[in-house]
Motif scaffolding. Sequence first.
Motif, PDB file in Angstrom:
ATOM      1  N   GLN A 227       0.586  -1.179  -0.133  1.00 14.68           N
ATOM      2  CA  GLN A 227      -0.139  -0.021   0.094  1.00 14.68           C
ATOM      3  C   GLN A 227       0.766   0.931   0.112  1.00 14.68           C
ATOM      4  OE1 GLN A 227      -2.365  -0.830   3.526  1.00 14.68           O
ATOM      5  NE2 GLN A 227      -3.902  -1.589   2.300  1.00 14.68           N
ATOM      6  N   PRO A 228       0.441   2.254  -0.407  1.00 14.73           N
ATOM      7  CA  PRO A 228       1.386   3.661  -0.413  1.00 14.73           C
ATOM      8  C   PRO A 228       1.656   4.293   0.896  1.00 14.73           C
ATOM      9  CG  PRO A 228      -1.062   3.958  -1.284  1.00 14.73           C
ATOM     10  CD  PRO A 228      -0.963   2.698  -1.155  1.00 14.73           C
ATOM     11  N   ILE A 229       2.591   5.004   0.720  1.00 14.80           N
ATOM     12  CA  ILE A 229       2.904   5.797   2.006  1.00 14.80           C
ATOM     13  C   ILE A 229       2.440   7.174   1.773  1.00 14.80           C
ATOM     14  CG2 ILE A 229       4.920   6.766   3.044  1.00 14.80           C
ATOM     15  CD1 ILE A 229       4.853   3.575   3.318  1.00 14.80           C
ATOM     16  N   THR A 230       1.766   7.634   3.067  1.00 16.84           N
ATOM     17  CA  THR A 230       1.409   9.070   2.928  1.00 16.84           C
ATOM     18  C   THR A 230       2.132   9.708   4.324  1.00 16.84           C
ATOM     19  OG1 THR A 230      -0.455   8.593   4.485  1.00 16.84           O
ATOM     20  CG2 THR A 230      -0.707   8.468   1.939  1.00 16.84           C
ATOM     21  N   CYS A 231       2.642  10.922   4.112  1.00 16.13           N
ATOM     22  CA  CYS A 231       3.378  11.754   5.250  1.00 16.13           C
ATOM     23  C   CYS A 231       3.171  13.103   5.121  1.00 16.13           C
ATOM     24  CB  CYS A 231       4.675  11.181   4.777  1.00 16.13           C
ATOM     25  SG  CYS A 231       5.906  12.075   5.799  1.00 16.13           S
ATOM     26  N   PRO A 232       3.073  13.695   6.226  1.00 19.09           N
ATOM     27  CA  PRO A 232       3.111  15.254   6.372  1.00 19.09           C
ATOM     28  C   PRO A 232       4.484  15.828   6.023  1.00 19.09           C
ATOM     29  CG  PRO A 232       3.154  14.509   8.635  1.00 19.09           C
ATOM     30  CD  PRO A 232       2.887  13.016   7.549  1.00 19.09           C
ATOM     31  N   ALA A 302      -0.124   2.353  -6.509  1.00 17.09           N
ATOM     32  CA  ALA A 302       0.201   0.804  -5.728  1.00 17.09           C
ATOM     33  C   ALA A 302      -0.504  -0.245  -6.304  1.00 17.09           C
ATOM     34  CB  ALA A 302      -0.362   1.015  -4.173  1.00 17.09           C
ATOM     35  N   ASN A 303      -1.682   0.025  -6.923  1.00 17.02           N
ATOM     36  CA  ASN A 303      -2.276  -0.927  -7.585  1.00 17.02           C
ATOM     37  C   ASN A 303      -1.526  -1.667  -8.890  1.00 17.02           C
ATOM     38  OD1 ASN A 303      -4.340  -1.404  -5.928  1.00 17.02           O
ATOM     39  ND2 ASN A 303      -6.053  -0.021  -7.029  1.00 17.02           N
ATOM     40  N   LEU A 304      -0.815  -0.714  -9.369  1.00 12.80           N
ATOM     41  CA  LEU A 304      -0.402  -1.004 -10.744  1.00 12.80           C
ATOM     42  C   LEU A 304       1.259  -1.331 -10.551  1.00 12.80           C
ATOM     43  CD1 LEU A 304      -1.571   1.742 -12.948  1.00 12.80           C
ATOM     44  CD2 LEU A 304      -2.379  -0.585 -12.845  1.00 12.80           C
ATOM     45  N   MET A 305       2.029  -1.144  -9.266  1.00 10.91           N
ATOM     46  CA  MET A 305       3.437  -1.389  -9.165  1.00 10.91           C
ATOM     47  C   MET A 305       3.597  -2.965  -9.202  1.00 10.91           C
ATOM     48  SD  MET A 305       4.087  -0.528  -5.179  1.00 10.91           S
ATOM     49  CE  MET A 305       3.382  -0.987  -3.947  1.00 10.91           C
ATOM     50  N   ASP A 306       4.945  -3.431  -9.493  1.00 12.32           N
ATOM     51  CA  ASP A 306       5.507  -4.461  -9.248  1.00 12.32           C
ATOM     52  C   ASP A 306       6.646  -4.486  -8.578  1.00 12.32           C
ATOM     53  OD1 ASP A 306       7.754  -3.696 -10.927  1.00 12.32           O
ATOM     54  OD2 ASP A 306       6.678  -4.485 -12.684  1.00 12.32           O
ATOM     55  N   TYR A 311       8.016   3.274  -5.555  1.00  9.29           N
ATOM     56  CA  TYR A 311       7.091   2.941  -4.478  1.00  9.29           C
ATOM     57  C   TYR A 311       6.420   4.428  -4.551  1.00  9.29           C
ATOM     58  CZ  TYR A 311       4.939   0.503  -0.965  1.00  9.29           C
ATOM     59  OH  TYR A 311       3.873  -0.159  -0.122  1.00  9.29           O
ATOM     60  N   PRO A 312       4.820   4.347  -4.557  1.00  6.97           N
ATOM     61  CA  PRO A 312       4.179   5.794  -4.491  1.00  6.97           C
ATOM     62  C   PRO A 312       4.157   6.281  -3.014  1.00  6.97           C
ATOM     63  CG  PRO A 312       2.552   3.620  -4.536  1.00  6.97           C
ATOM     64  CD  PRO A 312       4.003   3.126  -4.901  1.00  6.97           C
ATOM     65  N   CYS A 313       4.423   7.529  -3.044  1.00  4.74           N
ATOM     66  CA  CYS A 313       4.369   8.443  -1.901  1.00  4.74           C
ATOM     67  C   CYS A 313       3.549   9.585  -1.940  1.00  4.74           C
ATOM     68  CB  CYS A 313       5.925   8.625  -1.292  1.00  4.74           C
ATOM     69  SG  CYS A 313       6.768   7.215  -0.875  1.00  4.74           S
ATOM     70  N   TYR A 314       2.686   9.883  -1.065  1.00  5.73           N
ATOM     71  CA  TYR A 314       2.006  11.200  -1.126  1.00  5.73           C
ATOM     72  C   TYR A 314       2.408  12.078   0.033  1.00  5.73           C
ATOM     73  CZ  TYR A 314      -1.865  14.302  -0.650  1.00  5.73           C
ATOM     74  OH  TYR A 314      -2.703  15.514  -0.427  1.00  5.73           O
ATOM     75  N   PHE A 315       3.127  13.268  -0.243  1.00  8.67           N
ATOM     76  CA  PHE A 315       3.261  14.267   0.877  1.00  8.67           C
ATOM     77  C   PHE A 315       2.311  15.214   0.667  1.00  8.67           C
ATOM     78  CE2 PHE A 315       7.550  12.135  -0.488  1.00  8.67           C
ATOM     79  CZ  PHE A 315       7.830  11.666   0.741  1.00  8.67           C
ATOM     80  N   PHE A 316       1.814  15.606   2.082  1.00 13.90           N
ATOM     81  CA  PHE A 316       1.059  16.789   2.214  1.00 13.90           C
ATOM     82  C   PHE A 316       1.269  17.395   3.195  1.00 13.90           C
ATOM     83  CE2 PHE A 316      -0.197  12.986   4.669  1.00 13.90           C
ATOM     84  CZ  PHE A 316      -0.717  13.704   5.842  1.00 13.90           C
ATOM     85  N   ARG A 317       0.651  18.759   3.107  1.00 12.54           N
ATOM     86  CA  ARG A 317       0.951  19.677   4.632  1.00 12.54           C
ATOM     87  C   ARG A 317      -0.148  19.489   5.329  1.00 12.54           C
ATOM     88  NH1 ARG A 317       4.176  23.772   3.491  1.00 12.54           N
ATOM     89  NH2 ARG A 317       3.434  24.867   5.415  1.00 12.54           N
ATOM     90  N   THR A 318       0.188  19.324   6.737  1.00 16.39           N
ATOM     91  CA  THR A 318      -0.710  18.849   7.664  1.00 16.39           C
ATOM     92  C   THR A 318      -1.782  19.953   7.858  1.00 16.39           C
ATOM     93  OG1 THR A 318      -0.952  18.067  10.066  1.00 16.39           O
ATOM     94  CG2 THR A 318       0.549  19.973   9.608  1.00 16.39           C
TER      95      THR A 318
END
Length: 403
Positions: A227-232, A302-306, A311-318
């Motif tokens: 599953q993808p990683i998400t992080c502030p 993430a569904n498409l990766m092998d 690796y999919p990572c989503y960075f966002f502002r908190t």
Amino acid sequence: MILPNISEFIKNYVTKREKSFFENDLINNREKLTREIEGKSILVIGGAGTIGSSYIKAVLRYYPSELIVVDTNENALTELTRSLRSDSNIIVPDSYLTYPMSFNSEVFYKMAESHGVFDIVANFAAHKHVRSEKDAFSIEAMIKNNVLDAKRLLDYLKLNKPSHFFCVSTDKAANPVNVMGASKKLMENVIMAYSKDFKITTARFANVAFSNGSLLYGYIERLLQRQPITCPSDVKRFFVSPAESGDICLLTCILGSSGDIFFPKLNEDQLVNFKDITLDFFKYLNREIKICHSESEAKEAANLMDEDSSYPCYFFRTDTSGEKLYEEFYTNDDKVSLNKFESIGVITNSKKSSYTEIYSVINDLITLFDSQNYNKEDIINSINILLPSFKHIETGKSLDQKM
């Protein structure tokens, strides 16, 4: 999948320390630690979590004669026992028992009464995550665990006094902006009212890297589940390793004077950005990352990766309630001593409320909860009366609305 060596990663990329931050203080005080622990009986509440179990591993270096561990997580207690008995560097005392029960239950107090007085009691049972505050019900459960149940335990210990009682706090109790931090500040006020009756100490310290339920611990689960990683991208925190969290709790429990609040002498240069840790984590894994711009994009990637994909990572502002961009260990109103220990500062002027004040605080909360006609704002307003400096950050969003 071969899992990364988390201890090595923490040492090289998060804390950037080869040895425990508290090692010199442990060495300098070894004689007293041994004298106060060897041959003694110890009760650890909430001992199956990351910090509680790290405290247990630290205290077992000094050969107590008896160890009783209480935790509501039966599976974690089982794993704790396996870990202790599988470690060639740990000697488990002959008198060792684990109890899957809550410390606010009648059966807990039956067990404690049958045992008699413990030499050392350490309480790690707490709601520790900002994620735990969502609405009136989640906050009531948090305050019950962190404050009301802690007081019940203190009332019992006042009649069955240990030589040392430790109750864990958090850096979020300093200038709290979330209910979790405010509840631990209330807990500090409650336990300090009892500090004139028997020895009580507490510690505020940093995030514990890869502790159970933490953002970084979640990275391992996400990898296992693809599953993808998400992080502030904008949040910085102080960090200690799990072993270091056990060390500071041990030092606080044994070496502190009643009413002391210990904290690690970390400086602002040691604040670490979560995004930087994430980038280092994938460097350590020798894997490229794919920067995504939304949760939906990250899940689709993430569904498409092998195995060879980035690796999919989503960075966002908190933007969630109760989050501030940095943490601190004390306020301008605290009297702080930085000379007692090499690695630890001590707050020595913590407020000593009277029993009357504490009973008033507890009764106000109980009355509000018993009314069954309250919301999150009502509880926060009540806390503000008790803690005028509490400035809750409310955005209308909780961490449960994020991946």
